[in-house]
Design a protein around this motif. Sequence first.
Motif, short mmCIF file in Angstrom:
data_model
loop_
_atom_site.label_atom_id
_atom_site.label_comp_id
_atom_site.label_asym_id
_atom_site.label_seq_id
_atom_site.Cartn_x
_atom_site.Cartn_y
_atom_site.Cartn_z
N GLU A 34 0.83 -1.21 0.00
CA GLU A 34 0.00 0.00 0.00
C GLU A 34 0.86 1.26 0.00
O GLU A 34 0.54 2.24 -0.68
N LEU A 35 1.97 1.24 0.75
CA LEU A 35 2.88 2.39 0.78
C LEU A 35 3.53 2.61 -0.59
O LEU A 35 3.70 3.75 -1.02
N ILE A 36 3.89 1.53 -1.26
CA ILE A 36 4.50 1.63 -2.59
C ILE A 36 3.51 2.25 -3.56
O ILE A 36 3.85 3.15 -4.34
N LYS A 37 2.27 1.79 -3.53
CA LYS A 37 1.25 2.33 -4.43
C LYS A 37 1.00 3.81 -4.14
O LYS A 37 0.89 4.62 -5.05
N LEU A 86 -0.73 12.59 -8.71
CA LEU A 86 -2.16 12.34 -8.51
C LEU A 86 -2.63 12.80 -7.14
O LEU A 86 -3.83 13.06 -6.95
N ILE A 87 -1.71 12.85 -6.19
CA ILE A 87 -2.05 13.35 -4.86
C ILE A 87 -0.97 14.34 -4.44
O ILE A 87 0.18 14.27 -4.89
N TYR A 120 -0.32 12.75 0.57
CA TYR A 120 0.61 11.62 0.66
C TYR A 120 1.00 11.38 2.12
O TYR A 120 0.94 10.26 2.62
N LYS A 121 1.39 12.47 2.80
CA LYS A 121 1.82 12.34 4.20
C LYS A 121 0.69 11.83 5.09
O LYS A 121 0.90 10.97 5.94
N ALA A 122 -0.52 12.37 4.87
CA ALA A 122 -1.67 11.97 5.69
C ALA A 122 -2.01 10.50 5.49
O ALA A 122 -2.22 9.75 6.47
N LEU A 153 -1.65 4.60 7.13
CA LEU A 153 -1.18 3.24 6.87
C LEU A 153 -0.20 2.76 7.96
O LEU A 153 -0.26 1.61 8.39
N LEU A 154 0.68 3.64 8.36
CA LEU A 154 1.69 3.26 9.36
C LEU A 154 1.09 3.09 10.75
O LEU A 154 1.65 2.40 11.59
N ASN A 155 -0.06 3.73 10.99
CA ASN A 155 -0.70 3.63 12.31
C ASN A 155 -1.75 2.52 12.37
O ASN A 155 -2.44 2.38 13.37
#
Length: 146
Positions: free
Chosen positions: A118-121, A130-131, A136-138, A143-145
């Motif tokens: 998911e992080l790679i995508k 696209l974003i 991206y950061k949000a 994902l990391l949380n």
Amino acid sequence: MKHGITTEVFDDEMPFYCDYYLTYTALKTWDIGMYMHHAELSLFKNHKMLGYAEYHLNGKGGLALNKWASVESKMMPVIDKLLVGYTPEKVKLFKSKQKHANFKETNNETSGKSTEDELIKLRKWFEKGLISKEEYKAEKEKLLNK
């Protein structure tokens, strides 16, 4: 950026996230100093040519003083011709539609994907424009949380 399209220059192989790319060839000649007398732009999507435009100074300029004009003043009309119809509003709408389609696709597929996938995508979307950096950061933080 006049047309709402972000660009990136690369010398080696085309990055994996580039669907669209532009080739630019310029020819210069000498008369007291160097000046550009011919240039070609070719726009591609996935190796299929979408458009072509060129600048050509008749007779390599001869005695014409416009041969000393800046490259920008020579090329902007050519770029405008190549990208006719592309406005920042249309490009923003297109990117927004792509982003929403990609988010829907990911939400349908995320159950079987790892956080790393998911992080790679997500990174690919950011690199494609696209974003935004903030989005991206949000999303990365979400994902990391998990």
